[in-house]
Write an enzyme that holds these catalytic residues in place. Structure first.
Site, short mmCIF file in Angstrom:
data_model
loop_
_atom_site.label_atom_id
_atom_site.label_comp_id
_atom_site.label_asym_id
_atom_site.label_seq_id
_atom_site.Cartn_x
_atom_site.Cartn_y
_atom_site.Cartn_z
N ARG A 110 0.87 -1.18 0.00
CA ARG A 110 0.00 0.00 0.00
C ARG A 110 0.91 1.22 0.00
O ARG A 110 1.64 1.47 0.95
CB ARG A 110 -0.91 -0.01 1.24
CG ARG A 110 -1.63 1.30 1.44
CD ARG A 110 -2.74 1.22 2.44
NE ARG A 110 -3.90 0.53 1.88
CZ ARG A 110 -5.12 0.54 2.42
NH1 ARG A 110 -5.34 1.20 3.53
NH2 ARG A 110 -6.11 -0.11 1.85
N HIS A 137 -7.31 0.97 -6.39
CA HIS A 137 -7.51 0.05 -5.26
C HIS A 137 -8.22 -1.20 -5.80
O HIS A 137 -9.38 -1.46 -5.46
CB HIS A 137 -8.34 0.76 -4.18
CG HIS A 137 -8.34 0.08 -2.84
ND1 HIS A 137 -7.56 -1.03 -2.56
CD2 HIS A 137 -9.03 0.35 -1.69
CE1 HIS A 137 -7.76 -1.40 -1.30
NE2 HIS A 137 -8.65 -0.59 -0.76
N GLN A 140 -10.09 -3.90 -3.61
CA GLN A 140 -11.38 -3.45 -3.10
C GLN A 140 -12.49 -3.70 -4.13
O GLN A 140 -13.55 -4.25 -3.82
CB GLN A 140 -11.29 -1.95 -2.77
CG GLN A 140 -12.58 -1.36 -2.26
CD GLN A 140 -12.96 -1.91 -0.89
OE1 GLN A 140 -12.14 -1.91 0.02
NE2 GLN A 140 -14.18 -2.42 -0.75
N ASP A 229 -17.36 6.59 -1.07
CA ASP A 229 -16.06 6.47 -0.40
C ASP A 229 -15.84 7.81 0.32
O ASP A 229 -16.58 8.78 0.09
CB ASP A 229 -14.96 6.21 -1.46
CG ASP A 229 -13.57 6.05 -0.88
OD1 ASP A 229 -13.44 5.89 0.36
OD2 ASP A 229 -12.58 6.09 -1.66
N CYS A 269 -16.57 1.43 0.60
CA CYS A 269 -15.37 0.61 0.83
C CYS A 269 -14.88 0.70 2.27
O CYS A 269 -14.10 -0.14 2.69
CB CYS A 269 -14.27 1.00 -0.15
SG CYS A 269 -13.80 2.72 -0.01
N ARG A 297 -13.42 -9.00 1.20
CA ARG A 297 -12.01 -8.73 0.93
C ARG A 297 -11.18 -9.98 1.24
O ARG A 297 -10.27 -10.34 0.50
CB ARG A 297 -11.51 -7.55 1.79
CG ARG A 297 -12.11 -6.19 1.46
CD ARG A 297 -11.59 -5.64 0.15
NE ARG A 297 -10.14 -5.53 0.13
CZ ARG A 297 -9.44 -4.52 0.66
NH1 ARG A 297 -10.05 -3.50 1.20
NH2 ARG A 297 -8.11 -4.50 0.58
N1 CP Z 1 -11.30 -0.40 2.37
C1 CP Z 1 -10.03 -0.49 2.81
O1 CP Z 1 -9.10 -0.70 2.04
O2 CP Z 1 -9.88 -0.34 4.15
P1 CP Z 1 -8.51 -0.09 4.92
O3 CP Z 1 -7.98 1.23 4.43
O4 CP Z 1 -8.87 -0.06 6.38
O5 CP Z 1 -7.57 -1.20 4.60
N1 NVA Z 2 -10.04 6.65 -1.22
C1 NVA Z 2 -9.69 6.17 0.09
C2 NVA Z 2 -9.89 4.69 0.18
C3 NVA Z 2 -9.69 4.09 1.55
C4 NVA Z 2 -9.83 2.60 1.55
C5 NVA Z 2 -8.26 6.55 0.41
O1 NVA Z 2 -7.41 6.41 -0.49
O2 NVA Z 2 -7.99 6.97 1.52
#
Ligand code: CP
Ligand code: NVA
Length: 321
Positions: A110, A137, A140, A229, A269, A297
Site C-alpha cells: 500500500r 484500489h 477493493q 467512499d 469501501c 475482501r
Molecule cells: N477499504 C479499505 O481498504 O480499508 P482499509 O484502508 O482499512 O484497509
Molecule cells: N479513497 C480512500 C480509500 C480508503 C480505503 C483513500 O485512499 O484513503
C-alpha cells in the site's frame, strides 16, 4: 515458478472478463469452504510461503484480511511499516524488490505513488499485489463486484453509481468497466474527475457504458447500486475543510435513495463517516451491504493469492468444477 512468468496484480489490465469470473467462482468456493469449516489442514496451498506486506498508509481491512488470508492458506505474513523501511528513502525501491524476492514469495504493498508499485513489480521476481495506491484500489473493487456477483445481482446492464470523489476507488471501478461489461456512472463535483488515462482506456470497451454526471440526483436515477467512499483520501488531509464544503450535495441519504431503484443496494469501501459521504440511516439501513463487501475482501484476496502463488491448485479447481 520456474519456467512460468510471475503474475502481479496491480490492476485489472491484462485480465479478461472470463478470468475475472473464474476468480469470483474460486472466491465463492474459498468462502463456502471456510463457512462450512471445511478448510482442513490439508488445504494449505501456500504452506511454507511468506508474504511481505508494506504499508505506507493506515489500514484496517486490508491489513487484517491479507494477514488472516495468508494464515488461513498456510503461509506467514510479515507486516512492514513504510516509515521503518523508508521505501525509496532508506533504500531504493529496486533494492527492496530484489531483496524481498530472495526472502519472500509475494509482496503486498500500500503506497502513495502508483509508479512505485510498478517499479517494485518490475524488479521483483515474485508476485506483487496492489493494496491501494493514490491511483487505484483493485482488491477493493474485486471484493465489491464479487459481492454483487454472489448475491446474484451482477448483470451486463447493472447500473453502479459512484457518488463522490473521482479517486483511487472510482478509478478501479472504471478500470473494471474496461474489462467486465456494466453501466458505470461517476457523479462528482467539477474538478474531481477520475484518472484520464484509465477513463480513456476503459471507454475502449464498447460493451460497458461509462458516464460522468455532475448532478448527483440525476445520476442516482434508477441505480442498482449506490456506492461511496471518503471525501478526503489518505494523504489529502490538508484539503479536508474545502472538500467537506464541495462534496456536501454528494451525500448518499434517504433523498438520494428515493431516486434509485427500490431494490438498490448501498456500498462503501470503508472507513465510513456517517453524516458526511453517507447518512447514518442509509449506512446502517436494510439496503446496506457494506459489511458484506468488507468481509469479502478476505475471500477474494485468498483466491487471488492462490492464483498468483500456487497456480496449479487454482487451475486444478477450474478443471474439476
Ligand atoms: N477499504 C479499505 O481498504 O480499508 P482499509 O484502508 O482499512 O484497509
Ligand atoms: N479513497 C480512500 C480509500 C480508503 C480505503 C483513500 O485512499 O484513503
Amino acid at each position: 515458478q520456474t519456467g512460468t512468468k510471475k503474475r502481479d496484480f496491480l490492476g485489472f489490465t491484462g485480465l479478461d472478463a472470463e478470468k475475472i469470473i473464474e476468480l469470483f467462482d474460486y472466491s465463492l468456493h474459498i468462502k463456502q469452504q471456510r463457512e462450512a469449516n471445511r478448510q482442513t489442514a490439508e488445504f494449505r496451498p501456500i504452506r511454507h510461503k511468506t508474504v511481505a506486506m508494506i504499508f505506507n498508509k493506515p489500514s484496517l481491512r486490508t491489513r487484517v484480511s491479507f494477514e488472516l488470508g495468508v494464515y488461513e492458506l498456510g503461509g506467514h505474513a510479515i507486516s512492514l511499516e513504510g516509515k521503518s523501511i523508508g521505501v525509496g528513502e532508506r533504500e531504493s525501491v529496486e533494492d527492496i524488490a530484489r531483496l524481498l524476492s530472495r526472502y519472500n514469495d509475494a509482496i503486498v504493498a500500500r503506497l502513495h505513488e502508483h509508479e512505485i508499485i510498478e517499479t517494485l513489480a518490475a524488479h521483483a521476481s515474485i508476485p506483487v499485489i496492489n493494496a491501494l495506491t493514490d491511483l487505484s484500489h483493485p482488491c477493493q473493487i474485486l471484493a465489491d463486484a464479487f459481492t454483487l456477483y454472489e448475491k446474484g445481482l451482477w448483470r451486463d446492464d447493472i447500473k453502479v453509481v459512484f457518488v463522490g470523489d473521482g479517486n483511487n476507488v472510482a478509478n478501479s471501478w472504471i478500470e473494471l468497466a474496461g474489462i467486465l461489461p456494466f453501466h458505470f456512472v461517476l457523479t462528482c463535483p467539477e474538478g474531481y474527475l477520475p484518472d484520464e488515462t484509465l477513463l480513456k482506456q476503459a471507454r475502449a470497451n464498447a460493451k460497458s457504458v461509462i458516464e460522468i454526471v455532475h448532478d448527483p440526483m440525476e445520476a442516482a436515477k434508477d441505480a442498482d447500486v449506490l456506492y461511496t467512499d471518503v471525501w478526503t483520501s489518505m494523504g489529502q488531509e490538508d484539503e479536508m475543510a474545502e472538500r467537506l464544503k464541495t462534496f456536501e450535495p454528494y451525500q448518499i441519504n434517504s433523498k438520494m435513495m428515493a431516486e434509485a431503484k427500490s431494490s438498490a443496494v448501498v456500498m462503501h469501501c470503508m472507513p465510513a463517516h456517517r453524516g458526511q459521504e453517507i447518512s447514518a440511516e442509509v449506512m446502517d439501513g436494510p439496503q446496506s451491504i457494506i459489511i458484506d463487501e468488507a468481509e469479502n475482501r478476505l475471500h477474494v484476496q485468498k483466491a487471488l493469492m492462490v492464483k498468483l502463488m500456487n497456480h496449479d491448485v487454482y487451475r486444478k479447481f477450474h478443471l474439476t468444477h
